[in-house]
Design an enzyme around this catalytic site. Sequence first.
Site, PDB file in Angstrom:
ATOM      1  N   CYS A   2       2.450   5.579  -1.916  1.00  0.00           N
ATOM      2  CA  CYS A   2       3.559   4.797  -1.388  1.00  0.00           C
ATOM      3  C   CYS A   2       3.031   3.670  -0.522  1.00  0.00           C
ATOM      4  O   CYS A   2       1.884   3.670  -0.104  1.00  0.00           O
ATOM      5  CB  CYS A   2       4.480   5.656  -0.526  1.00  0.00           C
ATOM      6  N   GLY A  31       3.549   1.660  -5.422  1.00  0.00           N
ATOM      7  CA  GLY A  31       4.627   2.504  -5.909  1.00  0.00           C
ATOM      8  C   GLY A  31       5.735   1.670  -6.486  1.00  0.00           C
ATOM      9  O   GLY A  31       6.190   0.722  -5.851  1.00  0.00           O
ATOM     10  N   ASN A 105       3.709   7.705   3.832  1.00  0.00           N
ATOM     11  CA  ASN A 105       2.792   7.655   2.698  1.00  0.00           C
ATOM     12  C   ASN A 105       1.824   8.815   2.855  1.00  0.00           C
ATOM     13  O   ASN A 105       1.153   8.915   3.879  1.00  0.00           O
ATOM     14  CB  ASN A 105       2.038   6.318   2.710  1.00  0.00           C
ATOM     15  N   TYR A 262      -9.305   2.305  -6.713  1.00  0.00           N
ATOM     16  CA  TYR A 262      -8.198   1.933  -7.578  1.00  0.00           C
ATOM     17  C   TYR A 262      -6.964   1.411  -6.857  1.00  0.00           C
ATOM     18  O   TYR A 262      -6.365   0.433  -7.282  1.00  0.00           O
ATOM     19  CB  TYR A 262      -7.814   3.133  -8.448  1.00  0.00           C
TER      20      TYR A 262
END
Length: 541
Positions: A2, A31, A105, A262
């Site tokens: 998130c 997200g 998150n 990533y």
Amino acid sequence: MCGILGLLLHDPTVNVAAEIAEGLSLLQHRGQDACGIITCGPKGRFYQCKANGMVRDIFDDSSIARLIGGMGVGHVRYPTAGSFNNAEAQPFYVNSPYGIVFAHNGNLINTSSLMQFMDQVSHRHINTASDSELLLNIFADNLQKTGKFRINEEDIFTAIGGVVSQCKGAYACVAMLAGFGIIAFRDPNGIRPVGMASRKTANGEGSDYIFASESVVADACGFTDWEDVKPGEAVIITRNGVSRRQVSSPSTLAPDIFEYVYFARPDSVIDGVSVYRSRMAMGDVLAEKVKRVLAENNLTVDVVIPVPDTSRVAALNLAQRLALPYREGFIKNRYVGRTFIMPGQQMRKKNVRRKLNAMALEFADKNVLLVDDSIVRGTTSKEIVQMAKDVGAKKVIVASCAPPIRYPNVYGIDMPSRKELVAYGRNEVEIAKAIGADLVVFQSLPDLVESVRHLNTSINAFDCSVFTGDYITGGVTEEYLQHVEGLRSDNNRLKLNLDTNVLQSDVVNGYPNGHAAESGPPSSTAGLDDSVGLHNTWKSN
Ligand SMILES: *[C@@H]1O[C@H](CO)[C@@H](O)[C@H](O)[C@H]1NC(C)=O
Ligand SMILES: *[C@@H]1O[C@H](CO)[C@@H](O)[C@H](O)[C@H]1NC(C)=O
Ligand SMILES: *[C@@H]1O[C@H](CO)[C@@H](O)[C@H](O)[C@H]1NC(C)=O
């Protein structure tokens, strides 16, 4: 995964919502499932808009205009625990002991114990399966314990200290207290990122403040002096200024290394490490290993081709190191979502070809080295290898910037069950076979860690649990892993997603259906009616 954001403008008469929406669009990569904003206007009233969908779909001029107030909190969500249900779009809200808004998150690992505690001891009703709602209620419960009619900063720090002692797992949080200010805190290992920055107002009389998951938001919105919230630290920002406090005993900073591999945008800096520079270094060290492995296998490579977008940075450095041509052989359709984030194995397969097109002229009769950031389920890799072969590649070698992923992530990244991971129970030769490649080369874990750590050598640890199964917080049992895997299984998810399709189409028609219709008793996380102010009798001191 998130994205979270909090913004407080010096001038309370200027509405903050447009800028929050702008900032959320810069966190969209974190997200794409749901998003929301809650603002706090005059008399401590909250105004909200949240729904399933992307930022650009949910917010338009009219929804932004209804979000009144000079401070607010925003969230973009991809669910990790809980479901796709849009009642679970964040930020969440409770009305007791004060009006509190909350965005999170991460993921908690002692959820069931906390749920029990809420039920049996605190008598707070948790209305969704979201651990973010749970975390909010733990926070509210700790604030309640201070027993004050009007709360001060000391009380808030004490309450967050209570939250940190009860909650285990990963949590980077931004909260807002009606009529008071915005708050951020980070778990004692700093697994998920959140930082802050400030900006002088036009007349130079005061400062605006922002909290965000990534520094890119601050850069783009004209904020400077970015600083990470420290592990176990809480920060309170009011119109009187900034207060910071270490609320947990010192623990090791151990950011999730996958943020660098990533998740994060390359132009963000997390804990003093440029994501972009770390990816360049990943390419450099991977080049050395590729060279060695190619020699061992008597293979040569004609061209290096990145799997767009994340791996581009690393692939370019790798190609330069090996003095090989770098070519953009895959062209991406920019208007299709990321496949990693799509639910359901079936959909994921089809999506690769919707998303990428292989240019025959870069593949035909060549030995190609494809560079990817990581290999998770292997379905995408398999499809990409096949696409390369379909357009005439002789040999296809896949190099991964990250080591084989063999364990689930319990700190907020969607990597569901071990059985779905292509590296689960397979060695490198078997992985190559499973994805149809002639050879795969994985970065070693020490090389990956060094790629990031050399950019801030005072970071002593990273959470690398998806590669090693060692979870930095401890307390992750086999039983818990099985529970998480059950929650997140693709079938479950697909089913829940289909169940909410009707609501999703409402969004398309311009009626974001963002309220949790079934709200519980007053102290529960009642969904606010969209953009409807809610009386809040409590005022700040
Ligand atoms: C949370 O986790 C810790 C350790 O895993 C546990 O001891 C504690 O009782 C849990 N629950 C609560 C409500 O604090
Ligand atoms: C590097 O990491 C340490 C934590 O170990 C942190 O305190 C420091 O601020 C970081 N450096 C920068 C430039 O952010
Ligand atoms: C590579 O080539 C050498 C010499 O031609 C040979 O001895 C060796 O067995 C080959 N290795 C592989 C893995 O094919």
